[in-house]
Scaffold this motif. Sequence first.
Motif, PDB file in Angstrom:
ATOM      1  N   PHE A  70       0.769  -1.306  -0.003  1.00 51.93           N
ATOM      2  CA  PHE A  70      -0.034   0.193  -0.206  1.00 51.93           C
ATOM      3  C   PHE A  70       0.882   1.304  -0.206  1.00 51.93           C
ATOM      4  CE2 PHE A  70      -2.869   3.099   2.442  1.00 51.93           C
ATOM      5  CZ  PHE A  70      -3.704   3.266   1.341  1.00 51.93           C
ATOM      6  N   ASN A  71       0.850   2.139  -1.025  1.00 46.57           N
ATOM      7  CA  ASN A  71       1.943   3.063  -1.240  1.00 46.57           C
ATOM      8  C   ASN A  71       0.999   4.384  -1.668  1.00 46.57           C
ATOM      9  OD1 ASN A  71       4.808   2.232  -1.158  1.00 46.57           O
ATOM     10  ND2 ASN A  71       3.610   0.439  -2.519  1.00 46.57           N
ATOM     11  N   PRO A  72       0.126   5.064  -0.596  1.00 48.57           N
ATOM     12  CA  PRO A  72      -0.726   6.047  -1.098  1.00 48.57           C
ATOM     13  C   PRO A  72      -0.195   7.332  -1.268  1.00 48.57           C
ATOM     14  CG  PRO A  72      -0.685   5.736   1.230  1.00 48.57           C
ATOM     15  CD  PRO A  72      -0.030   4.686   0.847  1.00 48.57           C
ATOM     16  N   HIS A  73      -0.297   7.722  -2.658  1.00 45.01           N
ATOM     17  CA  HIS A  73       0.083   8.961  -3.032  1.00 45.01           C
ATOM     18  C   HIS A  73      -1.039   9.982  -3.529  1.00 45.01           C
ATOM     19  CE1 HIS A  73       4.393   8.424  -2.061  1.00 45.01           C
ATOM     20  NE2 HIS A  73       4.158   7.110  -2.648  1.00 45.01           N
ATOM     21  N   ILE A  74      -1.666  10.818  -3.075  1.00 41.85           N
ATOM     22  CA  ILE A  74      -3.098  11.388  -3.712  1.00 41.85           C
ATOM     23  C   ILE A  74      -3.079  12.647  -3.701  1.00 41.85           C
ATOM     24  CG2 ILE A  74      -5.345  11.515  -2.989  1.00 41.85           C
ATOM     25  CD1 ILE A  74      -5.233   9.081  -1.036  1.00 41.85           C
ATOM     26  N   ASN A  75      -3.683  13.166  -4.797  1.00 38.73           N
ATOM     27  CA  ASN A  75      -3.632  14.374  -5.272  1.00 38.73           C
ATOM     28  C   ASN A  75      -5.352  14.788  -5.487  1.00 38.73           C
ATOM     29  OD1 ASN A  75      -3.482  17.412  -6.125  1.00 38.73           O
ATOM     30  ND2 ASN A  75      -3.452  16.350  -8.301  1.00 38.73           N
ATOM     31  N   VAL A  76      -5.782  15.746  -4.661  1.00 41.20           N
ATOM     32  CA  VAL A  76      -7.327  15.931  -4.767  1.00 41.20           C
ATOM     33  C   VAL A  76      -7.514  17.272  -5.347  1.00 41.20           C
ATOM     34  CG1 VAL A  76      -7.964  14.272  -3.222  1.00 41.20           C
ATOM     35  CG2 VAL A  76      -7.491  16.537  -2.529  1.00 41.20           C
ATOM     36  N   ILE A  77      -6.399  18.050  -5.704  1.00 43.76           N
ATOM     37  CA  ILE A  77      -6.760  19.487  -5.838  1.00 43.76           C
ATOM     38  C   ILE A  77      -6.516  19.579  -7.621  1.00 43.76           C
ATOM     39  CG2 ILE A  77      -5.759  21.707  -5.862  1.00 43.76           C
ATOM     40  CD1 ILE A  77      -4.590  21.060  -3.289  1.00 43.76           C
ATOM     41  N   PRO A  78      -7.731  19.918  -8.355  1.00 43.50           N
ATOM     42  CA  PRO A  78      -7.471  19.721  -9.888  1.00 43.50           C
ATOM     43  C   PRO A  78      -6.622  21.030 -10.394  1.00 43.50           C
ATOM     44  CG  PRO A  78      -9.936  19.748  -9.140  1.00 43.50           C
ATOM     45  CD  PRO A  78      -8.774  20.075  -7.667  1.00 43.50           C
ATOM     46  N   PHE A  79      -5.562  20.323 -11.230  1.00 41.62           N
ATOM     47  CA  PHE A  79      -4.805  21.379 -12.238  1.00 41.62           C
ATOM     48  C   PHE A  79      -3.862  22.169 -11.222  1.00 41.62           C
ATOM     49  CE2 PHE A  79      -8.399  20.170 -14.589  1.00 41.62           C
ATOM     50  CZ  PHE A  79      -7.946  19.114 -15.435  1.00 41.62           C
ATOM     51  N   ASN A  80      -3.359  21.784  -9.931  1.00 45.26           N
ATOM     52  CA  ASN A  80      -2.657  22.615  -9.128  1.00 45.26           C
ATOM     53  C   ASN A  80      -1.276  23.140  -9.915  1.00 45.26           C
ATOM     54  OD1 ASN A  80      -1.805  20.065  -8.987  1.00 45.26           O
ATOM     55  ND2 ASN A  80      -1.190  20.126  -6.971  1.00 45.26           N
TER      56      ASN A  80
END
Length: 206
Positions: free
Chosen positions: A73-83
């Motif tokens: 499990f290697n979570p790398h998450i981006n929830v900001i659109p087009f930052n």
Amino acid sequence: MGAIKSLIMLIFFIIVLNVALNKNGKYLKKDIRWQHYLFGCFFILYLMIALEEVGFPTLFEWRILLKSNQPIFNPHINVIPFNNGLEITDVLNILLFMPFGFLLPTLWEKYRNLKPTLYYGLFFSFTIEVSQLFVRNRETDINDLIMNVVGTICGWIIFNIMRKVFYKLADKTVVHIDSNDTLFIKLEPYLYIVIAIICTFFIMVE
């Protein structure tokens, strides 16, 4: 050797799928032409290529991680659109998903409406993004989700443009799914993804 095993597995699943589809079609007296089976093979191959390109997790990679005492499990998450603005990978994601939006309405009549195609594109893209949580050096990115859906819509538009020219072929490749069909025929669009995921996961396994 692992690639050969995966190819054999893929061929086996395709044969089983097509035989079962043919039997269900005959039982319902539904005309499923050979063009549908052919484009169904294209669809599975496309799905496997797409999954491999996005870095879908494999048993081979998980074995390497476990042997080196690294987490799966290697979570790398981006929830900001087009930052970071629009990047080349965003354009590539659109191109990657265009065949998805093209092949769905080619194979099944219900996806000749935009809404079901959009929902399926969102579902497949979401499946990929969730899988990225279990891949090293990959990121679960809202941008990918957005661009994948845009690519699905673009593919759907291209299909509807080409359908006007190749309308005879479009009528031969399509299957109409209704409420009286068997469960297998109703689930056919989703079985392709299941097969592609299984074969991709076990690819390169020695």
